[in-house]
Design a protein around this motif. Structure first.
Motif, mmCIF file in Angstrom:
data_model
loop_
_atom_site.group_PDB
_atom_site.id
_atom_site.type_symbol
_atom_site.label_atom_id
_atom_site.label_comp_id
_atom_site.label_asym_id
_atom_site.label_seq_id
_atom_site.Cartn_x
_atom_site.Cartn_y
_atom_site.Cartn_z
ATOM 1 N N LEU A 18 0.832 -1.199 0.000
ATOM 2 C CA LEU A 18 0.000 0.000 0.000
ATOM 3 C C LEU A 18 0.874 1.259 0.000
ATOM 4 C CD1 LEU A 18 -2.969 0.984 0.147
ATOM 5 C CD2 LEU A 18 -2.641 1.149 2.615
ATOM 6 N N ARG A 19 1.900 1.275 0.841
ATOM 7 C CA ARG A 19 2.826 2.411 0.901
ATOM 8 C C ARG A 19 3.533 2.599 -0.447
ATOM 9 N NH1 ARG A 19 5.810 0.560 4.610
ATOM 10 N NH2 ARG A 19 4.308 0.976 6.262
ATOM 11 N N SER A 20 3.922 1.519 -1.081
ATOM 12 C CA SER A 20 4.593 1.592 -2.378
ATOM 13 C C SER A 20 3.664 2.160 -3.456
ATOM 14 C CB SER A 20 5.079 0.198 -2.778
ATOM 15 O OG SER A 20 5.708 0.228 -4.020
ATOM 16 N N ILE A 21 2.404 1.762 -3.408
ATOM 17 C CA ILE A 21 1.432 2.270 -4.387
ATOM 18 C C ILE A 21 1.218 3.767 -4.197
ATOM 19 C CG2 ILE A 21 -1.026 2.229 -4.998
ATOM 20 C CD1 ILE A 21 -0.886 -0.851 -4.541
ATOM 21 N N PHE A 22 0.961 4.198 -2.965
ATOM 22 C CA PHE A 22 0.670 5.609 -2.726
ATOM 23 C C PHE A 22 1.914 6.489 -2.762
ATOM 24 C CE2 PHE A 22 -3.459 4.025 -1.737
ATOM 25 C CZ PHE A 22 -4.301 5.075 -2.095
ATOM 26 N N SER A 23 3.100 5.889 -2.712
ATOM 27 C CA SER A 23 4.346 6.643 -2.901
ATOM 28 C C SER A 23 4.719 6.704 -4.370
ATOM 29 C CB SER A 23 5.483 5.999 -2.106
ATOM 30 O OG SER A 23 5.221 6.054 -0.735
ATOM 31 N N MET A 24 3.882 6.106 -5.210
ATOM 32 C CA MET A 24 4.041 6.096 -6.666
ATOM 33 C C MET A 24 5.277 5.300 -7.106
ATOM 34 S SD MET A 24 1.306 7.800 -7.024
ATOM 35 C CE MET A 24 1.101 8.153 -8.740
ATOM 36 N N GLN A 82 -2.190 6.709 9.528
ATOM 37 C CA GLN A 82 -2.594 5.398 10.034
ATOM 38 C C GLN A 82 -2.219 4.254 9.096
ATOM 39 O OE1 GLN A 82 -3.857 5.026 13.121
ATOM 40 N NE2 GLN A 82 -3.597 7.222 13.330
ATOM 41 N N LYS A 83 -2.471 4.411 7.813
ATOM 42 C CA LYS A 83 -2.257 3.311 6.866
ATOM 43 C C LYS A 83 -0.860 3.301 6.251
ATOM 44 C CE LYS A 83 -6.373 1.577 7.182
ATOM 45 N NZ LYS A 83 -6.585 0.298 7.840
ATOM 46 N N LEU A 84 -0.320 4.474 5.945
ATOM 47 C CA LEU A 84 1.001 4.533 5.314
ATOM 48 C C LEU A 84 2.120 4.714 6.334
ATOM 49 C CD1 LEU A 84 0.204 6.753 2.193
ATOM 50 C CD2 LEU A 84 0.001 4.260 2.465
ATOM 51 N N GLU A 85 1.744 5.038 7.576
ATOM 52 C CA GLU A 85 2.697 5.229 8.657
ATOM 53 C C GLU A 85 3.773 6.259 8.315
ATOM 54 O OE1 GLU A 85 4.020 1.258 9.518
ATOM 55 O OE2 GLU A 85 2.164 0.787 10.587
ATOM 56 N N MET A 86 3.314 7.375 7.788
ATOM 57 C CA MET A 86 4.192 8.503 7.509
ATOM 58 C C MET A 86 3.390 9.784 7.715
ATOM 59 S SD MET A 86 4.479 7.725 3.356
ATOM 60 C CE MET A 86 6.023 8.463 3.180
ATOM 61 N N PHE A 87 4.039 10.903 7.606
ATOM 62 C CA PHE A 87 3.350 12.177 7.725
ATOM 63 C C PHE A 87 2.969 12.668 6.334
ATOM 64 C CE2 PHE A 87 5.830 12.099 11.661
ATOM 65 C CZ PHE A 87 4.813 12.340 12.578
ATOM 66 N N PRO A 88 1.876 13.423 6.229
ATOM 67 C CA PRO A 88 1.464 13.916 4.907
ATOM 68 C C PRO A 88 2.553 14.702 4.179
ATOM 69 C CG PRO A 88 -0.330 14.197 6.466
ATOM 70 C CD PRO A 88 0.871 13.731 7.260
ATOM 71 N N TYR A 89 3.345 15.492 4.911
ATOM 72 C CA TYR A 89 4.394 16.261 4.235
ATOM 73 C C TYR A 89 5.455 15.326 3.637
ATOM 74 C CZ TYR A 89 7.795 15.750 8.039
ATOM 75 O OH TYR A 89 8.689 15.235 8.948
ATOM 76 N N GLN A 90 5.710 14.170 4.265
ATOM 77 C CA GLN A 90 6.675 13.219 3.724
ATOM 78 C C GLN A 90 6.165 12.619 2.412
ATOM 79 O OE1 GLN A 90 6.706 10.892 7.390
ATOM 80 N NE2 GLN A 90 8.946 11.130 7.454
#
Length: 141
Positions: A41-47, A76-84
């Motif tokens: 999921l993190r890989s998908i949303f990090s493009m 919650q889902k990506l376990e990062m901050f929006p600015y990151q």
């Protein structure tokens, strides 16, 4: 500030934070998956992941950076901050190696765009579940 005044304030903040959680991941009905790992999921949303297993391009939809649902999803889902996450997108665009996700204006638009876009993926909060006709819900392991 006294404890009597602090408790209602803290309680209301906690309840409002729970009300906007982005707990549901949705995809176009033709996407050939039923679950994703947190890393996928993190890989998908990090493009970084650009195609589904069947070769169809992944089309990511997000709400604005200021949206409480977006902030909740990223934390919650990506376990990062929006600015990151924003920095990751900006770096890919600036270097010419990627494109930013498509921004939608609200939850209804999110559902509509994911439903109508082959390879689409997005997120909604739990209150949006009645609107999810025509999309598939993906479990996160």
């Amino acid at each position: 500030m006294s404890r009597i005044l602090t408790f209602p304030l803290v309680l209301s903040l906690l309840l409002s934070a729970l009300a906007v959680r982005a707990d549901t991941i949705i995809v176009h009905p033709d996407v050939p998956i039923d679950h994703l790992s947190a890393n996928e999921l993190r890989s998908i949303f990090s493009m970084r992941s650009l195609r589904w297993v069947n070769g169809v391009p992944i089309r990511v939809f997000v709400l604005s950076d200021q949206s409480p649902v977006h902030k909740s999803f990223v934390k919650q889902k990506l376990e990062m901050f929006p600015y990151q996450l924003r920095m990751t997108w900006d770096r890919a665009v600036f270097s010419g190696t990627g494109y930013p996700p498509r921004k939608v204006s609200n939850i209804e638009d999110m559902v509509s765009r994911v439903r109508s876009t082959k390879g689409g993926i997005g997120y909604v909060n739990d209150e949006s579940i009645p609107l999810l006709e025509g999309v598939k819900i993906v479990e996160i392991n």
